[in-house]
Design an enzyme around this catalytic site. Structure first.
Site, PDB file in Angstrom:
ATOM      1  N   LEU A  11      33.561  46.444  41.624  1.00 47.80           N
ATOM      2  CA  LEU A  11      34.432  45.479  42.334  1.00 47.80           C
ATOM      3  C   LEU A  11      35.726  46.147  42.798  1.00 47.80           C
ATOM      4  O   LEU A  11      36.122  46.033  43.958  1.00 47.80           O
ATOM      5  CB  LEU A  11      34.791  44.308  41.403  1.00 47.80           C
ATOM      6  CG  LEU A  11      33.866  43.105  41.342  1.00 47.80           C
ATOM      7  CD1 LEU A  11      34.514  41.980  40.521  1.00 47.80           C
ATOM      8  CD2 LEU A  11      33.478  42.590  42.720  1.00 47.80           C
ATOM      9  N   VAL A  12      36.415  46.865  41.897  1.00 51.34           N
ATOM     10  CA  VAL A  12      37.695  47.466  42.274  1.00 51.34           C
ATOM     11  C   VAL A  12      37.472  48.634  43.237  1.00 51.34           C
ATOM     12  O   VAL A  12      38.186  48.776  44.239  1.00 51.34           O
ATOM     13  CB  VAL A  12      38.492  47.917  41.028  1.00 51.34           C
ATOM     14  CG1 VAL A  12      39.778  48.640  41.446  1.00 51.34           C
ATOM     15  CG2 VAL A  12      38.832  46.725  40.141  1.00 51.34           C
ATOM     16  N   CYS A 126      46.524  44.946  35.929  1.00 53.21           N
ATOM     17  CA  CYS A 126      46.807  44.011  37.024  1.00 53.21           C
ATOM     18  C   CYS A 126      47.830  42.951  36.607  1.00 53.21           C
ATOM     19  O   CYS A 126      48.783  42.666  37.349  1.00 53.21           O
ATOM     20  CB  CYS A 126      45.533  43.361  37.523  1.00 53.21           C
ATOM     21  SG  CYS A 126      44.393  42.883  36.239  1.00 53.21           S
ATOM     22  N   HIS A 234      45.207  36.355  39.719  1.00 56.28           N
ATOM     23  CA  HIS A 234      45.826  35.987  38.443  1.00 56.28           C
ATOM     24  C   HIS A 234      47.112  35.205  38.691  1.00 56.28           C
ATOM     25  O   HIS A 234      47.863  35.512  39.632  1.00 56.28           O
ATOM     26  CB  HIS A 234      46.180  37.242  37.645  1.00 56.28           C
ATOM     27  CG  HIS A 234      45.011  38.031  37.131  1.00 56.28           C
ATOM     28  ND1 HIS A 234      43.719  37.566  37.118  1.00 56.28           N
ATOM     29  CD2 HIS A 234      44.974  39.282  36.589  1.00 56.28           C
ATOM     30  CE1 HIS A 234      42.923  38.493  36.601  1.00 56.28           C
ATOM     31  NE2 HIS A 234      43.644  39.554  36.270  1.00 56.28           N
TER      32      HIS A 234
HETATM   33  C1  2RA Z   1      41.349  41.444  33.253  1.00 60.99           C
HETATM   34  N1  2RA Z   1      43.486  42.575  33.474  1.00 60.99           N
HETATM   35  O1  2RA Z   1      41.781  40.608  34.040  1.00 60.99           O
HETATM   36  C2  2RA Z   1      42.135  42.704  32.939  1.00 60.99           C
HETATM   37  C3  2RA Z   1      41.444  43.937  33.435  1.00 60.99           C
HETATM   38  N2  2RA Z   1      41.222  43.916  34.829  1.00 60.99           N
HETATM   39  O2  2RA Z   1      40.247  41.340  32.675  1.00 60.99           O
END
Ligand code: 2RA
Length: 330
Positions: A11-12, A126, A234
């Protein structure tokens, strides 16, 4: 400029390729790299097909820069081998982030720390990146004393298998379970593994990485990281106490003037950051700015960003851009 994307099929890694294209990164040769099971697959970049190669093959071609998104184990084993071959590694895993000998970089905050002899550079987690980008200008003006953060994290942070679990649950079809509980219609206060102190590794990453990036080991930080059935990015609720009092208008101006930050804050029009709007964008979106009326010098804010973009791929590409623009690649 020969650039390797390690983990090119994940994905990344896919997002890194997209960002490299969108930002027209100045590369002459691309090496898409992945584990043996993906060798031979093809990816498309700038309308050209490339065949995925293995790690040893990539090291032998000595790329100038290698952007890793392949997990901590692969990075611990292979980043030193690339560095040995003269490659600068920008690593998205947690392998090197807290190493005293390696830098943890958000270019808009501490890019100027980079030097010509940096061979393995860590990309922060992130959830850390979006928080520190919003807090940095406020810290520099008012000096942070304490942070209380709760996160609301997208399943894309776990990877493709987690996205599949959510979609399968939503369609009520069977499939692999990567979470210990159902994720659809649920909230899991459990990201990564639990540590001795009752915190998860994700929460400890936010605490430790924030202190390293802002260069302030004495900031008090506590975090609760939660996984939600969300796709776009997020979200974080931050309660930040400063040593100095602040004026909300000045806070807003400091945020608006911070490169990479966009203020979305007009509750009279129901305007505030949301993952649905942040998805696919590179900025960190900040809103719900208000004073904590029961604690002095304390600000509440809501911070949203696409965790695959500024939270991972874009920040890593920006580090590569910084290295190139400042003649730190030899
Ligand atoms: C997560 N920040 O969201 C962690 C790793 N990408 O699972």
């Amino acid at each position: 400029m020969k650039l390797a994307v390690v983990g090119a099929t994940g994905l990344v890694g896919q997002e890194v390729l997209k960002v490299l294209e969108e930002r027209n990164f100045p590369l002459d040769e691309l090496l898409p790299v992945a584990s043996e099971r993906s060798v031979g697959k093809t990816i498309t970049f700038r309308n050209r097909e490339y065949t995925v190669i293995g790690m040893a093959d990539a090291v032998s071609q000595a790329p100038d820069i290698a952007i890793f998104s392949a997990g901590g184990g692969t990075s611990l084993e292979w980043a030193p081998k690339f560095a040995e071959a003269g490659t600068i590694v920008v690593d998205n895993s947690s392998a090197w982030r807290m190493s005293p000998d390696h830098k943890l970089i958000v270019p808009e905050i501490n890019g100027e720390e980079l030097r010509i002899d940096d061979r393995i550079i860590a990309n922060p987690n992130c959830s850390t990146i979006q928080m520190v980008l919003a807090l940095a200008p406020l810290h520099h003006r008012y000096k942070l004393k304490r942070i209380v953060v709760s996160t609301y994290q997208s399943v894309t942070g776990t990877g493709k298998a987690a996205v599949d679990q959510l979609m399968n649950e939503r369609k009520n079809t069977p499939g692999e379970k990567v979470y210990p509980h159902p994720i659809d219609m649920n909230a899991l206060p459990h990201i990564d593994v639990f540590m001795e102190n009752g915190y998860t590794k994700e929460e400890m990453k936010m605490i430790n990485e924030t202190r390293k990036i802002l260069g302030t080991p004495d900031i008090a930080i506590t975090a609760t990281a939660v996984r939600l059935p969300v796709m776009g990015g997020h979200s974080e609720s931050v309660n930040a106490e400063f040593h100095e009092d602040f004026d909300l208008a000045e806070v807003r101006e400091l945020l608006q003037n911070m490169p990479g930050v966009v203020v979305e804050d007009d509750v009279s029009q129901n305007i505030y950051p949301m993952p649905l709007n942040a998805h696919g964008k590179d900025e960190v979106f900040v809103g719900r700015l208000r004073k904590d009326e029961f604690h002095p010098n304390t600000l509440n804010m809501w911070i949203v960003a696409d965790n695959l973009r500024k939270g991972a791929a874009t920040n890593a590409v920006q580090i590569a851009e910084f290295l190139t623009a400042n003649n730190l690649v030899y």
